[in-house]
Scaffold this active site. Structure first.
Site, PDB file in Angstrom:
ATOM      1  N   GLN A 111      70.861  22.222 -10.282  1.00 14.23           N
ATOM      2  CA  GLN A 111      71.263  21.145 -11.193  1.00 14.23           C
ATOM      3  C   GLN A 111      70.043  20.301 -11.573  1.00 14.23           C
ATOM      4  O   GLN A 111      69.854  19.964 -12.738  1.00 14.23           O
ATOM      5  CB  GLN A 111      72.334  20.270 -10.537  1.00 14.23           C
ATOM      6  CG  GLN A 111      72.875  19.181 -11.436  1.00 14.23           C
ATOM      7  CD  GLN A 111      73.623  19.706 -12.659  1.00 14.23           C
ATOM      8  OE1 GLN A 111      74.132  20.815 -12.669  1.00 14.23           O
ATOM      9  NE2 GLN A 111      73.667  18.912 -13.704  1.00 14.23           N
ATOM     10  N   HIS A 135      67.452  21.205 -14.482  1.00 15.86           N
ATOM     11  CA  HIS A 135      67.847  21.126 -15.890  1.00 15.86           C
ATOM     12  C   HIS A 135      67.074  20.053 -16.641  1.00 15.86           C
ATOM     13  O   HIS A 135      66.603  20.279 -17.750  1.00 15.86           O
ATOM     14  CB  HIS A 135      69.337  20.786 -16.016  1.00 15.86           C
ATOM     15  CG  HIS A 135      70.238  21.964 -15.957  1.00 15.86           C
ATOM     16  ND1 HIS A 135      70.300  22.909 -16.947  1.00 15.86           N
ATOM     17  CD2 HIS A 135      71.136  22.350 -15.021  1.00 15.86           C
ATOM     18  CE1 HIS A 135      71.192  23.818 -16.626  1.00 15.86           C
ATOM     19  NE2 HIS A 135      71.710  23.507 -15.461  1.00 15.86           N
ATOM     20  N   GLU A 166      80.240  16.385 -13.710  1.00 12.94           N
ATOM     21  CA  GLU A 166      80.337  17.499 -14.650  1.00 12.94           C
ATOM     22  C   GLU A 166      80.676  18.783 -13.887  1.00 12.94           C
ATOM     23  O   GLU A 166      81.576  19.518 -14.256  1.00 12.94           O
ATOM     24  CB  GLU A 166      78.990  17.646 -15.373  1.00 12.94           C
ATOM     25  CG  GLU A 166      78.913  18.812 -16.318  1.00 12.94           C
ATOM     26  CD  GLU A 166      77.537  18.952 -16.959  1.00 12.94           C
ATOM     27  OE1 GLU A 166      77.426  19.754 -17.892  1.00 12.94           O
ATOM     28  OE2 GLU A 166      76.570  18.276 -16.529  1.00 12.94           O
ATOM     29  N   HIS A 167      79.914  19.062 -12.823  1.00 17.34           N
ATOM     30  CA  HIS A 167      80.145  20.217 -11.955  1.00 17.34           C
ATOM     31  C   HIS A 167      80.410  19.692 -10.546  1.00 17.34           C
ATOM     32  O   HIS A 167      79.702  18.810 -10.088  1.00 17.34           O
ATOM     33  CB  HIS A 167      78.910  21.117 -11.864  1.00 17.34           C
ATOM     34  CG  HIS A 167      78.371  21.560 -13.178  1.00 17.34           C
ATOM     35  ND1 HIS A 167      77.300  20.943 -13.781  1.00 17.34           N
ATOM     36  CD2 HIS A 167      78.750  22.556 -14.000  1.00 17.34           C
ATOM     37  CE1 HIS A 167      77.038  21.558 -14.921  1.00 17.34           C
ATOM     38  NE2 HIS A 167      77.908  22.534 -15.083  1.00 17.34           N
ATOM     39  N   ASP A 211      77.510  28.389 -15.281  1.00 14.61           N
ATOM     40  CA  ASP A 211      76.579  28.279 -16.407  1.00 14.61           C
ATOM     41  C   ASP A 211      76.525  29.574 -17.211  1.00 14.61           C
ATOM     42  O   ASP A 211      76.434  29.544 -18.433  1.00 14.61           O
ATOM     43  CB  ASP A 211      75.159  27.989 -15.903  1.00 14.61           C
ATOM     44  CG  ASP A 211      74.913  26.513 -15.641  1.00 14.61           C
ATOM     45  OD1 ASP A 211      75.839  25.703 -15.816  1.00 14.61           O
ATOM     46  OD2 ASP A 211      73.781  26.184 -15.237  1.00 14.61           O
ATOM     47  N   GLU A 234      65.947  31.855 -18.854  1.00 10.40           N
ATOM     48  CA  GLU A 234      65.921  30.427 -19.175  1.00 10.40           C
ATOM     49  C   GLU A 234      64.787  29.698 -18.459  1.00 10.40           C
ATOM     50  O   GLU A 234      64.563  28.519 -18.709  1.00 10.40           O
ATOM     51  CB  GLU A 234      67.249  29.761 -18.787  1.00 10.40           C
ATOM     52  CG  GLU A 234      68.325  29.937 -19.821  1.00 10.40           C
ATOM     53  CD  GLU A 234      69.460  28.942 -19.628  1.00 10.40           C
ATOM     54  OE1 GLU A 234      69.819  28.636 -18.477  1.00 10.40           O
ATOM     55  OE2 GLU A 234      69.976  28.466 -20.641  1.00 10.40           O
ATOM     56  N   HIS A 284      68.123  28.134 -10.272  1.00  3.44           N
ATOM     57  CA  HIS A 284      69.388  28.818 -10.560  1.00  3.44           C
ATOM     58  C   HIS A 284      69.351  30.233  -9.962  1.00  3.44           C
ATOM     59  O   HIS A 284      70.289  30.670  -9.303  1.00  3.44           O
ATOM     60  CB  HIS A 284      69.621  28.920 -12.069  1.00  3.44           C
ATOM     61  CG  HIS A 284      70.239  27.721 -12.692  1.00  3.44           C
ATOM     62  ND1 HIS A 284      69.635  26.481 -12.682  1.00  3.44           N
ATOM     63  CD2 HIS A 284      71.410  27.566 -13.345  1.00  3.44           C
ATOM     64  CE1 HIS A 284      70.401  25.627 -13.313  1.00  3.44           C
ATOM     65  NE2 HIS A 284      71.500  26.253 -13.722  1.00  3.44           N
TER      66      HIS A 284
END
Length: 194
Positions: free
Chosen positions: A19, A22, A87-88, A121, A175, A180
């Protein structure tokens, strides 16, 4: 991440970093009833952050928007998670399905230790336009259901995550989000792709 003493500190830290990488403004919070877990996660964060390519971004997010909240009980931890309305929300507890039923304000709930946030995601399918900044108290992800409040539930077991790991890791690598990829890889899944 909502976790109890049964959670693996390395997995919790990996998911918090997933997280944090990001954006410098990413909020990454651990809510637990275990001081021992919170301290172990703090040590793991430092260890895993050391060679993370987006270390500067993740470090800023952890410093400015990260926290470990240690509750007196899991009941109080659930209240805190609901108040945060993230959010998550990952649930890494002894009985995550039972606990998830009590969580009412999150954009997406990831149930169990194998339901890492990168799964949502990249492949699990819920809208990724999720409510941020505590707005999950009143809103869901943007979709045709925008005017209804709902929560996505994401669960995975070791076999399911193993089948999806190559795709998850490839997308994370594309990405440039190494935390992640590591949040998937740390669960012992062997990568099948170059």
């Amino acid at each position: 991440v909502l976790a109890d003493r049964t959670a693996r500190p390395d997995w919790v830290a990996a998911d918090l970093l997933a997280q944090a990488e990001h954006d410098r403004l990413a909020s990454c919070v651990l809510v637990t009833d275990s001081l021992k877990l919170a301290l172990a996660v703090r040590a793991e964060l430092a260890r895993q952050l050391a060679d993370l390519p987006r270390r500067e971004i993740a470090s800023a997010a952890l410093r400015d928007w990260g926290a470990a909240l240690v509750a007196r009980s899991m009941d109080q931890a659930v209240e805190a998670a609901n108040a945060l309305a993230p959010e998550h929300l990952e649930v890494m507890t002894k009985d995550p399905h039972k606990l998830a039923a009590r969580l009412t304000t999150a954009g997406a709930i990831f149930i169990g230790p194998h339901a890492t946030e990168p799964l949502g995601d990249y492949l699990a399918g819920p809208s990724h336009t999720l409510p941020t900044g505590g707005t999950a108290r009143a809103f869901s992800g943007v979709s045709v259901y925008t005017f209804l409040r709902r929560t996505s539930l994401i669960a995975a077991d070791a076999k399911g995550l193993a089948e999806l790991a190559p795709a998850l890791e490839a997308l994370a690598r594309a990405e440039g989000l190494e935390a992640h990829r590591r949040a998937v890889a740390i669960r012992g899944v062997k990568e099948n792709s170059p």
